[in-house]
Scaffold this motif. Structure first.
Motif, PDB file in Angstrom:
ATOM      1  N   PHE A   8       4.618   4.217   9.693  1.00 35.35           N
ATOM      2  CA  PHE A   8       5.178   4.844   8.501  1.00 35.35           C
ATOM      3  C   PHE A   8       6.465   5.551   8.851  1.00 35.35           C
ATOM      4  CE2 PHE A   8       5.589   8.583   5.717  1.00 35.35           C
ATOM      5  CZ  PHE A   8       5.761   7.919   4.517  1.00 35.35           C
ATOM      6  N   ASP A   9       7.505   5.217   8.146  1.00 39.46           N
ATOM      7  CA  ASP A   9       8.808   5.842   8.343  1.00 39.46           C
ATOM      8  C   ASP A   9       9.181   6.543   7.041  1.00 39.46           C
ATOM      9  OD1 ASP A   9      11.444   6.550   8.696  1.00 39.46           O
ATOM     10  OD2 ASP A   9      12.105   4.565   9.361  1.00 39.46           O
ATOM     11  N   ASN A  22      -2.605   7.815  -2.299  1.00 39.20           N
ATOM     12  CA  ASN A  22      -3.562   6.960  -1.596  1.00 39.20           C
ATOM     13  C   ASN A  22      -4.031   7.524  -0.263  1.00 39.20           C
ATOM     14  OD1 ASN A  22      -2.873   5.285  -3.687  1.00 39.20           O
ATOM     15  ND2 ASN A  22      -1.977   3.691  -2.437  1.00 39.20           N
ATOM     16  N   ALA A  23      -3.257   8.392   0.358  1.00 37.77           N
ATOM     17  CA  ALA A  23      -3.611   8.819   1.720  1.00 37.77           C
ATOM     18  C   ALA A  23      -3.586  10.330   1.918  1.00 37.77           C
ATOM     19  CB  ALA A  23      -2.681   8.141   2.726  1.00 37.77           C
ATOM     20  N   LEU A  24      -2.447  10.960   1.718  1.00 36.74           N
ATOM     21  CA  LEU A  24      -2.362  12.396   2.013  1.00 36.74           C
ATOM     22  C   LEU A  24      -3.257  13.232   1.112  1.00 36.74           C
ATOM     23  CD1 LEU A  24       1.474  12.745   2.674  1.00 36.74           C
ATOM     24  CD2 LEU A  24      -0.391  12.484   4.333  1.00 36.74           C
ATOM     25  N   GLY A  25      -3.394  12.829  -0.141  1.00 33.30           N
ATOM     26  CA  GLY A  25      -4.308  13.538  -1.046  1.00 33.30           C
ATOM     27  C   GLY A  25      -5.737  13.467  -0.552  1.00 33.30           C
ATOM     28  N   HIS A  26      -6.155  12.295  -0.095  1.00 30.06           N
ATOM     29  CA  HIS A  26      -7.515  12.122   0.439  1.00 30.06           C
ATOM     30  C   HIS A  26      -7.719  12.984   1.680  1.00 30.06           C
ATOM     31  CE1 HIS A  26      -7.621   7.777  -1.338  1.00 30.06           C
ATOM     32  NE2 HIS A  26      -7.770   8.704  -2.263  1.00 30.06           N
ATOM     33  N   TYR A  27      -6.737  12.936   2.560  1.00 31.60           N
ATOM     34  CA  TYR A  27      -6.836  13.694   3.814  1.00 31.60           C
ATOM     35  C   TYR A  27      -6.940  15.194   3.516  1.00 31.60           C
ATOM     36  CZ  TYR A  27      -5.773  15.078   8.623  1.00 31.60           C
ATOM     37  OH  TYR A  27      -5.826  15.621   9.877  1.00 31.60           O
ATOM     38  N   MET A  46      -3.098   1.916   5.755  1.00 35.35           N
ATOM     39  CA  MET A  46      -3.222   2.137   7.200  1.00 35.35           C
ATOM     40  C   MET A  46      -3.438   3.620   7.483  1.00 35.35           C
ATOM     41  SD  MET A  46      -3.442   1.246  10.305  1.00 35.35           S
ATOM     42  CE  MET A  46      -2.896  -0.424  10.557  1.00 35.35           C
ATOM     43  N   ALA A  47      -2.768   4.478   6.740  1.00 37.52           N
ATOM     44  CA  ALA A  47      -2.959   5.927   6.914  1.00 37.52           C
ATOM     45  C   ALA A  47      -4.400   6.319   6.627  1.00 37.52           C
ATOM     46  CB  ALA A  47      -1.996   6.705   6.020  1.00 37.52           C
ATOM     47  N   ASN A  48      -5.055   5.675   5.669  1.00 38.21           N
ATOM     48  CA  ASN A  48      -6.472   5.958   5.408  1.00 38.21           C
ATOM     49  C   ASN A  48      -7.338   5.580   6.599  1.00 38.21           C
ATOM     50  OD1 ASN A  48      -6.263   7.064   2.866  1.00 38.21           O
ATOM     51  ND2 ASN A  48      -6.525   5.137   1.822  1.00 38.21           N
ATOM     52  N   VAL A  49      -7.075   4.434   7.183  1.00 36.83           N
ATOM     53  CA  VAL A  49      -7.832   3.999   8.364  1.00 36.83           C
ATOM     54  C   VAL A  49      -7.650   5.013   9.492  1.00 36.83           C
ATOM     55  CG1 VAL A  49      -8.010   2.215  10.148  1.00 36.83           C
ATOM     56  CG2 VAL A  49      -7.741   1.553   7.747  1.00 36.83           C
ATOM     57  N   ALA A  54      -3.458  -4.207   7.217  1.00 33.32           N
ATOM     58  CA  ALA A  54      -2.928  -5.086   8.271  1.00 33.32           C
ATOM     59  C   ALA A  54      -1.471  -5.471   8.014  1.00 33.32           C
ATOM     60  CB  ALA A  54      -3.787  -6.341   8.381  1.00 33.32           C
ATOM     61  N   GLN A  55      -0.997  -5.238   6.799  1.00 36.02           N
ATOM     62  CA  GLN A  55       0.396  -5.540   6.458  1.00 36.02           C
ATOM     63  C   GLN A  55       1.310  -4.321   6.591  1.00 36.02           C
ATOM     64  OE1 GLN A  55       1.407  -8.699   5.775  1.00 36.02           O
ATOM     65  NE2 GLN A  55      -0.694  -9.183   6.332  1.00 36.02           N
TER      66      GLN A  55
END
Length: 142
Positions: A95-96, A50-55, A122-125, A88-89
């Protein structure tokens, strides 16, 4: 094939065929509510897909996006990172990697796969904000 290597292979093939990129829409995503999964590279699945691949994909495609801006400065290329209200959740401490499922995140009310999902959103934002600061002045709109 390792997850990040598949992204590199895609970008290599894309840049072999195309000289520029006008729009990148980072929309892949998964939600596992109870499972504890990792990618073949050992990264928690929500954060990896969801996040690192996009980045990573976006970083590798910056040259193609820049080429679009140079070809048509009046139509800047755009990059979209899909997120949702779930960001928001995200666990309040952030991130831990030692506690991606929020087991020890006191007071958040978010646990399990949904905590990992929310953190990935949240990482995407945050990725969009960061990349806008870096590349916004170079004609790439995030």
């Amino acid at each position: 094939m390792p997850f990040f290597r598949s992204i590199e292979n895609f970008v290599q093939e894309f840049t072999r065929r195309e000289s520029r990129l006008d729009m990148l829409f980072n929309n892949a995503g998964v939600l596992y509510t109870n499972a504890r999964n990792v990618t073949v590279d050992g990264i928690e699945t929500h954060m990896g897909i969801n996040a690192l691949g996009h980045y990573y994909l976006t970083l590798l495609l910056i040259p193609s996006l820049s080429a679009s801006f140079k070809a048509h400065p009046s139509r800047p290329p755009r990059v979209c990172f899909t997120s949702c209200a779930s960001h928001a959740q995200a666990t309040k401490k952030g991130f831990d990697p030692e506690d991606v499922y929020g087991t020890n995140a006191a007071g958040t009310g978010t646990r399990g796969g949904f905590a990992a999902y929310a953190n990935s959103k949240m990482a995407n934002v945050l990725s969009a904000y960061k990349l806008q600061r870096i590349y916004g002045d170079e004609g790439i709109t995030l």
